[in-house]
Design a protein around this motif. Structure first.
Motif, PDB file in Angstrom:
ATOM      1  N   ARG A  23     -67.540 -57.716  27.388  1.00  0.00           N
ATOM      2  CA  ARG A  23     -68.143 -57.984  28.696  1.00  0.00           C
ATOM      3  C   ARG A  23     -67.480 -59.157  29.375  1.00  0.00           C
ATOM      4  NH1 ARG A  23     -74.151 -57.635  27.075  1.00  0.00           N
ATOM      5  NH2 ARG A  23     -73.841 -59.859  26.873  1.00  0.00           N
ATOM      6  N   ALA A  24     -66.972 -60.083  28.574  1.00  0.00           N
ATOM      7  CA  ALA A  24     -66.392 -61.296  29.124  1.00  0.00           C
ATOM      8  C   ALA A  24     -64.987 -61.062  29.656  1.00  0.00           C
ATOM      9  CB  ALA A  24     -66.367 -62.382  28.058  1.00  0.00           C
ATOM     10  N   GLU A  27     -64.362 -73.032  27.829  1.00  0.00           N
ATOM     11  CA  GLU A  27     -65.626 -72.413  27.418  1.00  0.00           C
ATOM     12  C   GLU A  27     -65.418 -70.956  27.050  1.00  0.00           C
ATOM     13  OE1 GLU A  27     -68.587 -72.751  30.502  1.00  0.00           O
ATOM     14  OE2 GLU A  27     -68.597 -74.917  30.233  1.00  0.00           O
ATOM     15  N   ILE A  28     -64.684 -70.260  27.893  1.00  0.00           N
ATOM     16  CA  ILE A  28     -64.452 -68.843  27.629  1.00  0.00           C
ATOM     17  C   ILE A  28     -63.724 -68.677  26.305  1.00  0.00           C
ATOM     18  CG2 ILE A  28     -63.236 -66.770  28.390  1.00  0.00           C
ATOM     19  CD1 ILE A  28     -63.527 -67.797  31.230  1.00  0.00           C
ATOM     20  N   THR A  60     -63.960 -74.350  32.347  1.00  0.00           N
ATOM     21  CA  THR A  60     -64.496 -72.991  32.274  1.00  0.00           C
ATOM     22  C   THR A  60     -63.655 -72.138  31.339  1.00  0.00           C
ATOM     23  OG1 THR A  60     -65.066 -73.298  34.573  1.00  0.00           O
ATOM     24  CG2 THR A  60     -65.315 -71.097  33.692  1.00  0.00           C
ATOM     25  N   GLU A  96     -74.983 -65.498  24.131  1.00  0.00           N
ATOM     26  CA  GLU A  96     -74.955 -66.078  25.464  1.00  0.00           C
ATOM     27  C   GLU A  96     -73.954 -67.219  25.515  1.00  0.00           C
ATOM     28  OE1 GLU A  96     -77.197 -65.289  28.043  1.00  0.00           O
ATOM     29  OE2 GLU A  96     -77.929 -63.621  26.831  1.00  0.00           O
ATOM     30  N   LEU A  97     -73.437 -67.420  26.699  1.00  0.00           N
ATOM     31  CA  LEU A  97     -72.481 -68.500  26.884  1.00  0.00           C
ATOM     32  C   LEU A  97     -73.118 -69.856  26.607  1.00  0.00           C
ATOM     33  CD1 LEU A  97     -69.628 -69.232  27.812  1.00  0.00           C
ATOM     34  CD2 LEU A  97     -70.542 -69.520  30.088  1.00  0.00           C
ATOM     35  N   PRO A 131     -63.396 -58.995  32.061  1.00  0.00           N
ATOM     36  CA  PRO A 131     -63.009 -59.061  33.472  1.00  0.00           C
ATOM     37  C   PRO A 131     -63.008 -60.490  33.996  1.00  0.00           C
ATOM     38  CG  PRO A 131     -64.742 -57.439  33.169  1.00  0.00           C
ATOM     39  CD  PRO A 131     -64.546 -58.110  31.861  1.00  0.00           C
ATOM     40  N   TYR A 132     -64.024 -61.230  33.593  1.00  0.00           N
ATOM     41  CA  TYR A 132     -64.130 -62.618  34.038  1.00  0.00           C
ATOM     42  C   TYR A 132     -62.933 -63.417  33.579  1.00  0.00           C
ATOM     43  CZ  TYR A 132     -66.388 -67.142  34.829  1.00  0.00           C
ATOM     44  OH  TYR A 132     -66.700 -68.394  35.273  1.00  0.00           O
ATOM     45  N   VAL A 167     -58.315 -54.671  34.355  1.00  0.00           N
ATOM     46  CA  VAL A 167     -58.994 -54.611  35.644  1.00  0.00           C
ATOM     47  C   VAL A 167     -58.171 -55.271  36.740  1.00  0.00           C
ATOM     48  CG1 VAL A 167     -61.159 -55.007  36.825  1.00  0.00           C
ATOM     49  CG2 VAL A 167     -61.118 -54.796  34.364  1.00  0.00           C
ATOM     50  N   LEU A 168     -57.568 -56.373  36.400  1.00  0.00           N
ATOM     51  CA  LEU A 168     -56.896 -57.130  37.442  1.00  0.00           C
ATOM     52  C   LEU A 168     -55.432 -57.355  37.118  1.00  0.00           C
ATOM     53  CD1 LEU A 168     -59.764 -59.650  37.835  1.00  0.00           C
ATOM     54  CD2 LEU A 168     -59.088 -57.993  39.540  1.00  0.00           C
ATOM     55  N   ALA A 213     -59.759 -62.518  35.428  1.00  0.00           N
ATOM     56  CA  ALA A 213     -59.744 -63.019  36.792  1.00  0.00           C
ATOM     57  C   ALA A 213     -59.503 -64.520  36.812  1.00  0.00           C
ATOM     58  CB  ALA A 213     -61.056 -62.664  37.489  1.00  0.00           C
ATOM     59  N   ALA A 214     -60.142 -65.223  35.864  1.00  0.00           N
ATOM     60  CA  ALA A 214     -59.947 -66.675  35.806  1.00  0.00           C
ATOM     61  C   ALA A 214     -58.494 -67.007  35.497  1.00  0.00           C
ATOM     62  CB  ALA A 214     -60.858 -67.277  34.739  1.00  0.00           C
ATOM     63  N   HIS A 260     -66.047 -69.517  23.377  1.00  0.00           N
ATOM     64  CA  HIS A 260     -67.073 -68.479  23.339  1.00  0.00           C
ATOM     65  C   HIS A 260     -66.496 -67.196  22.754  1.00  0.00           C
ATOM     66  CE1 HIS A 260     -70.673 -66.425  24.601  1.00  0.00           C
ATOM     67  NE2 HIS A 260     -69.991 -65.530  25.254  1.00  0.00           N
ATOM     68  N   GLU A 319     -71.907 -73.326  24.487  1.00  0.00           N
ATOM     69  CA  GLU A 319     -71.554 -74.423  25.392  1.00  0.00           C
ATOM     70  C   GLU A 319     -71.491 -75.793  24.713  1.00  0.00           C
ATOM     71  OE1 GLU A 319     -73.993 -74.301  28.882  1.00  0.00           O
ATOM     72  OE2 GLU A 319     -72.267 -73.703  30.077  1.00  0.00           O
TER      73      GLU A 319
END
Lengths: 83, 309
Positions: B41-42, B245-246, B242, B145-146, B44-45, B216-217, B48-49, B249, B150
């Motif tokens: 799930r993480a 974190e990703i 960020t 969860e992120l 695409p994010y 996706v990108l 993009a980042a 995570h 964290e």
């Protein structure tokens, strides 16, 4: 007029995809104040602050509230990374 | 030969062990699937980042490391830091052993190394071996969860920004497929673009249901025509934490998927072995029972023969 009058919009949260599709207008809480993005916006990257994103597509309207994030906007697409 | 009663007891206890291992296998299978999905799930994010960062770095290739402390490549006199991801619980086959063997090698080669341990197993093992544990986190096995990861990334980020370490390496198990995992060590701080790309590309497993996820990108970044609001370095300041974190995570999630899948495999083997054991014990039990009957019969006929004499 061969110009598309909508843009691709992607809104990603780390754990899910909030929105993926076409949009007419999206307004964002940018760092320097609210901005509204229309199709063919000049390319820009900005960070977002706490607030709400609202998306308008035809008659649909969707609102998401966010903590923070980034927006990458260019002529064809807008990508929002939010938390 | 053991008495039939004691064999019967052994069969009974082996049967209940088999039941437990079977249940654990089923539970791990479900958990594995879940952590795999969460990890995806993480994606695409993260992609993009990474795109945004790519645009930013293209724009500011001059004197990169002065922009953010997280990019400081020049330190060398501070100790290095190792972030080890293991599980809290055992019974997961060679999952922890593999990670810890590699961790121990790194620890032994670097006497000043500081270790951040995620997972009880890693913390206990490495502190017994004399590694310098500066922080430990438990309960990671069910993190989704992120916000649950964290605190770890915040600790790493703060420590690095304060100049405590010259390099932070992440040691975790990469989930390739349900049957194949590999232990990987990756440098996370200071950031460089290459290691970031390899981590984010590693999000898709090489085999299995999710292997052929489309990028996706994957669009090519046109020569940075972007303007940055309010300005590039503020965005960089927000973007880098960020990304950290990703990364962390994601490593925890990969570790979880690997933990559950190797537990699943271990438990499947255990159930199979229990089944075999039950079979051979049943055979032994039947033999003992038959021997008993034969013995009794001989006694009876022997007794009758003695009376007739």
């Amino acid at each position: 007029m061969g110009i598309k009058n909508f843009m691709r919009l992607y809104i990603y949260k780390l754990d899910k995809t909030l929105y993926e599709g076409d949009a007419d207008v999206v307004s964002l809480p940018a760092e320097d104040g609210e901005i509204a993005v229309l199709p063919h916006h000049a390319p820009i990257v900005t960070s977002l602050k706490k607030g709400t994103i609202s998306v308008k597509n035809d008659s649909d309207k969707k609102v998401f509230s966010i903590e923070s994030g980034f927006a990458e906007i260019n002529q064809e697409q807008t990508i929002l990374l939010v938390k | 030969m053991a008495s039939s009663k004691s064999i019967k007891n052994r069969i009974k206890s082996t049967k209940s062990i088999k039941q437990i291992t079977k249940a654990m296998e089923a539970v791990s299978a479900v958990k594995m699937r879940k952590s795999e999905q969460v990890a995806l799930r993480a994606r695409p994010y993260a992609l993009a980042a990474l795109e945004v960062l790519r645009g930013l770095t293209a724009k500011m290739d001059n004197d990169f490391s002065s922009l953010s402390p997280l990019l400081d490549q020049t330190r060398s006199d501070q100790p290095n830091c190792l972030l080890v991801i293991t599980s809290d619980k055992g019974l997961a086959g060679s999952f922890n052993t593999n990670v810890l063997r590699k961790a121990l090698k790194i620890v032994n080669n670097d006497p000043t190394l500081e270790v951040i341990a995620v997972g009880k197993k890693g913390r206990d093992f490495l502190s017994r071996r004399g590694a310098k544990i500066i922080s430990g986190y438990t309960g990671a096995g069910d993190f989704v969860e992120l916000r649950e990861t964290e605190p770890i990334s915040k600790f790493v980020k703060d420590g690095f920004e304060q100049g405590k370490w010259s390099k932070v390496t992440l040691l975790y198990t990469n989930f390739l497929s349900a049957l194949k995992q590999e232990v990987v060590a990756r440098k996370v701080l200071p950031f460089d673009f290459k290691s970031l790309t390899s981590i984010i590309e590693g999000i898709t497993p090489t085999r299995g249901k999710y292997a052929n996820m489309p990028q996706v990108l994957g669009v090519d970044q046109k020569e940075s025509a972007y303007s940055y609001e309010p300005n590039a370095s503020i965005i960089l300041d927000k973007l880098l934490p960020t990304l950290l974190e990703i990364e962390i995570h994601h490593a925890v999630l990969e570790g979880n998927a690997s933990e559950h899948s190797s537990r699943m495999v271990a438990m499947r083997n255990a159930s199979e072995n229990a089944g075999e054991l039950i079979d051979s014990l049943t055979l032994e039990y039947n033999k003992a029972r038959q021997a008993q009957i034969t013995k009794e019969l001989t006694e009876i006929t022997g007794g009758a023969a003695a009376l007739e004499m």
